[in-house]
Enzyme design. Structure first.
Site, mmCIF file in Angstrom:
data_model
loop_
_atom_site.group_PDB
_atom_site.id
_atom_site.type_symbol
_atom_site.label_atom_id
_atom_site.label_comp_id
_atom_site.label_asym_id
_atom_site.label_seq_id
_atom_site.Cartn_x
_atom_site.Cartn_y
_atom_site.Cartn_z
ATOM 1 N N SER A 1 -5.380 -2.456 -7.849
ATOM 2 C CA SER A 1 -4.224 -1.772 -7.134
ATOM 3 C C SER A 1 -3.006 -2.332 -7.315
ATOM 4 O O SER A 1 -1.981 -1.807 -7.508
ATOM 5 C CB SER A 1 -4.690 -1.784 -5.669
ATOM 6 N N CYS B 1 -0.271 8.272 -2.327
ATOM 7 C CA CYS B 1 0.999 7.988 -1.263
ATOM 8 C C CYS B 1 2.184 8.771 -1.786
ATOM 9 O O CYS B 1 3.371 8.381 -1.559
ATOM 10 C CB CYS B 1 1.337 6.321 -1.356
ATOM 11 N N GLU C 1 -2.135 12.506 2.245
ATOM 12 C CA GLU C 1 -3.307 12.168 1.919
ATOM 13 C C GLU C 1 -4.356 12.380 3.085
ATOM 14 O O GLU C 1 -5.679 11.966 2.867
ATOM 15 C CB GLU C 1 -3.553 11.119 1.030
ATOM 16 N N SER D 1 -1.450 5.800 -5.474
ATOM 17 C CA SER D 1 -2.456 5.591 -6.333
ATOM 18 C C SER D 1 -3.164 6.716 -7.078
ATOM 19 O O SER D 1 -3.209 7.758 -6.843
ATOM 20 C CB SER D 1 -3.660 4.761 -5.497
ATOM 21 N N HIS E 1 8.162 1.766 -2.694
ATOM 22 C CA HIS E 1 7.108 2.168 -2.009
ATOM 23 C C HIS E 1 6.355 0.688 -1.279
ATOM 24 O O HIS E 1 6.103 -0.042 -1.993
ATOM 25 C CB HIS E 1 5.909 2.718 -2.690
#
Length: 459
Positions: free
Chosen positions: A209, A118, A85, A359, A247
């Site tokens: 988040s 991610c 990203e 995300s 993660h």
């Protein structure tokens, strides 16, 4: 009719993280919050980059280490897919830069860049495995390169930065086999996103988040269990696996995520003898996972129920991420590499639960199995077989972490300011010192007036 490739998965792995790092204790001292980042986030240190490195350079370094460390000929690679990203261009794939420097004369190479926060590394991995398993497979390897440079504006999110890249060789008869069903959770949520083209910094809703991540864990684990039960005619639990790689934006969130997995098992079977007499746990026996995501009391119970498993199942996966920081698309694969670095051939016959989250949001839970390949899985007849032990030996992760250079907050803040100043600019030569790089590291030499980038390699 020819048999399709079997036991497709990860043949070999390599990684790159920079020479410079900052202890989290130094950030705590600067911010006057002792323990907030080391205990509260569960992090030891973070890697950082100045303007001398960008996403293409760190991927070039990781990929070159893979090719050179395992003796892989570029002509033997038929697919190269990138997950990141950290974009330097909104159109041009980083993959083309990798080809230009490391694949001379090779143009018949599938793959581009997969982008979703991610999750891009997992998308690239699943795509590459599917290519090897497909009728289009031509007998060559696939390669996945995933990684990012994670930087944040000054403030509470900056200690969750970091960065690095992982390169993985994909093919049949692998020592790390993708096996069984998987479950994906895809929804729209504005927990972390990058709407500003003139800045590297994301817009982050910290509370959202965390809840989005934990909700994805709940949903993927519940869905994977249903699929595993249908395949095996037996309700599974986390004890079907020996290890779990999640993660890792920061280590404490991994611990919370793993606790949700054990909580899911408890909610599915609260009468299990392990916790049937646990009065605190039984208070929530009729609760649902969705109702408890933000419940601190449930979090404490889940942590206690999962603590011993977390140490044994996740402990060996944290070696790199706690010392390097967040690698975004590469994070879960840095954790997998940490596991291989710590356990090596001991992973043969063991099952690994993988949880990848990006995300926005997309997440997938899937399974890996460690194996001792029964045949020579190297394309070269006289080449060395790809094994777990070979990955462990070749990467030398522990020694490389020890060889890094500790820096202070002045150097770190200066590097962050330099990156912010140079972001999106053209017509400049980077100021960062090449002498601060590990030997063999690719670096940015210049950006011309048309934003075209050139790269060199440290001696």
């Amino acid at each position: 009719m020819a048999m399709r490739p079997a036991d497709v998965g990860i043949l070999a792995m390599e990684c790159y993280f920079p020479k410079n790092y900052l202890p989290q204790t130094a950030l705590e001292e600067q911010d006057g919050c002792a323990g907030k980042y080391t205990v509260g986030l569960g992090q030891t240190a973070l890697s950082y980059y100045d303007d001398r490195e960008d996403i293409a350079s760190i991927m070039l370094t990781a990929l070159s280490r893979l090719l050179e460390g395992y003796g892989i000929a570029p002509a033997d690679i038929g697919r190269l897919e990138v997950g990141t990203e950290t974009l330097v261009d909104k159109s041009k794939s980083v993959k083309t830069t990798l080809l230009s420097h490391l694949f001379p004369g090779c143009t018949d190479v599938e793959g581009v860049t997969s982008t979703n926060a991610c999750y891009g590394g997992t998308a690239a991995l699943l795509n590459s495995v599917a290519w090897v398993e497909s009728s289009a497979y031509d007998g060559r390897y696939a390669v996945v390169v995933c990684g990012d440079i994670a930087v944040y504006a000054p403030g509470p999110a900056r200690p969750t930065g970091g960065g690095g890249a992982v390169a993985m060789l994909i093919g049949p008869n692998a020592p790390l086999v993708l096996t069984g069903p998987r479950c994906t959770h895809a929804v729209e949520v504005y927990d972390f996103y990058k709407p500003h083209g003139d800045s590297e910094y994301a817009v982050v809703d910290g509370k959202l988040s965390q809840s989005a991540y934990l909700t994805a864990v709940d949903t993927c684990w519940a869905g994977l269990k249903k699929k595993l039960a249908a395949a095996n005619a037996k309700p599974p639990t986390i004890d079907e696996f020996q290890y779990a790689c999640l993660h890792s934006p920061y280590n404490k969130l991994v611990q919370k995520g793993f606790a949700r997995i054990v909580l899911g098992d408890f909610l599915d079977s609260p009468s299990n003898p392990e916790w049937a007499d646990d009065a605190d746990a039984q208070k929530y026996a009729t609760a649902t996972a969705a109702d408890t995501v933000n419940d601190r009391d449930v979090e404490k119970v889940a942590k206690r129920l999962s603590d011993s498993r977390f140490v044994s199942m996740c402990g060996p996966t944290h070696t790199i991420s706690q010392q390097v920081g967040n690698c975004y698309t590469g994070a879960v694969y840095m954790n997998l590499l940490s596991l291989v670095a710590n356990e090596g051939a001991q992973l043969e016959g063991k099952r690994i639960l993988m949880f990848s989250y990006g995300s926005g949001a997309v997440a997938t839970a899937f399974c890996l199995e460690g194996k001792a390949p029964s045949v020579n899985n190297c394309l070269s007849k006289d080449g060395q077989k790809f094994t777990l032990e070979r990955i462990q030996t070749t990467t030398s992760v522990l020694a490389r972490l020890q060889a890094r250079q500790e820096r202070d907050v002045v150097a770190f803040n200066s590097a962050m300011d330099l990156r912010a100043e140079r972001y999106g600019k053209s017509g400049y030569q980077p100021s960062g010192l090449v002498s601060d790089l590990f030997p063999g590291t690719f670096y940015l030499e210049s950006v011309d007036d048309l934003h075209r980038r050139s790269y060199g390699r440290a001696a």
